[in-house]
Motif scaffolding. Structure first.
Motif, short mmCIF file in Angstrom:
data_model
loop_
_atom_site.label_atom_id
_atom_site.label_comp_id
_atom_site.label_asym_id
_atom_site.label_seq_id
_atom_site.Cartn_x
_atom_site.Cartn_y
_atom_site.Cartn_z
N SER A 72 0.85 -1.19 0.00
CA SER A 72 0.00 0.00 0.00
C SER A 72 0.89 1.25 0.00
CB SER A 72 -0.89 0.01 1.24
OG SER A 72 -0.09 0.20 2.41
N GLU A 73 0.25 2.37 -0.14
CA GLU A 73 0.95 3.66 -0.11
C GLU A 73 1.70 3.82 1.22
OE1 GLU A 73 2.15 7.30 -1.62
OE2 GLU A 73 0.82 5.94 -2.66
N LYS A 74 1.15 3.27 2.27
CA LYS A 74 1.75 3.35 3.61
C LYS A 74 3.17 2.76 3.62
CE LYS A 74 0.75 0.87 7.61
NZ LYS A 74 -0.20 0.28 8.55
N GLN A 129 9.05 3.15 4.13
CA GLN A 129 10.37 2.66 3.73
C GLN A 129 11.03 3.50 2.63
OE1 GLN A 129 11.99 0.31 5.29
NE2 GLN A 129 10.28 -0.24 6.60
N GLY A 130 10.21 4.06 1.76
CA GLY A 130 10.72 4.74 0.58
C GLY A 130 11.66 5.90 0.85
N GLY A 131 11.34 6.70 1.85
CA GLY A 131 12.15 7.89 2.13
C GLY A 131 13.62 7.58 2.38
N LYS A 132 13.88 6.51 3.09
CA LYS A 132 15.27 6.19 3.41
C LYS A 132 15.96 5.39 2.31
CE LYS A 132 13.39 2.81 6.57
NZ LYS A 132 13.18 2.52 7.96
N LEU A 133 15.20 4.86 1.36
CA LEU A 133 15.78 4.04 0.30
C LEU A 133 15.85 4.75 -1.05
CD1 LEU A 133 13.97 0.66 1.11
CD2 LEU A 133 16.29 1.33 1.76
N LYS A 134 15.07 5.82 -1.20
CA LYS A 134 15.03 6.53 -2.49
C LYS A 134 16.32 7.29 -2.73
CE LYS A 134 12.09 9.34 -5.40
NZ LYS A 134 10.82 10.07 -5.48
N ILE A 135 16.89 7.08 -3.92
CA ILE A 135 18.15 7.75 -4.27
C ILE A 135 18.00 8.71 -5.43
CG2 ILE A 135 19.64 5.97 -3.28
CD1 ILE A 135 20.02 4.88 -6.17
N GLY A 136 16.85 8.72 -6.06
CA GLY A 136 16.63 9.64 -7.18
C GLY A 136 15.46 9.24 -8.03
N GLU A 137 15.49 9.72 -9.28
CA GLU A 137 14.42 9.49 -10.23
C GLU A 137 14.99 8.90 -11.51
OE1 GLU A 137 11.12 10.21 -9.73
OE2 GLU A 137 11.48 11.00 -7.74
#
Length: 83
Positions: A61-63, A68-76
Motif C-alpha cells: 500500500s501507499e503506507k 520505507q521509501g524515504g530512506k531508500l530513495k536515491i533519485g528518479e
C-alpha cells in the motif's frame, strides 16, 4: 534537486552487491533492505535493475512506500528512459 538515473545505470544494479528498483519513476536502492524484506530477498533480486511498479503495488500500500521509501530513495529515472 533529486539525482536522475538512466535506464542503463539502473540495469547495472541487479545483484546482491547492489540492488536498485524503480517504482513510479523513483529509483530505490534496496540493497540494505534485502535481509529485512518481509517477502524475502529473492523477490527484490528478481526485480533488481527493473521497473518494479506493478509488482510493488500488487503487494504493498501507499503506507509501505511512505514508511520505507524515504530512506531508500536515491533519485528518479530519467523521464525518457524505459526499463
Amino acid at each position: 534537486m533529486s539525482k536522475t538515473f538512466s535506464a542503463e545505470e539502473v540495469k547495472k544494479h541487479a545483484s546482491e552487491e547492489s540492488v536498485w528498483v524503480v517504482v513510479d519513476g523513483g529509483v530505490y536502492d534496496v540493497t540494505s533492505f534485502l535481509d529485512d524484506h518481509p517477502g524475502g530477498k529473492k523477490i527484490l533480486l528478481r526485480n533488481g535493475g527493473k521497473d518494479a511498479t506493478e509488482a510493488f503495488w500488487t503487494y504493498h500500500s501507499e503506507k509501505v512506500l511512505k514508511k520505507q521509501g524515504g530512506k531508500l530513495k536515491i533519485g528518479e529515472l530519467e523521464p525518457s528512459s524505459k526499463l
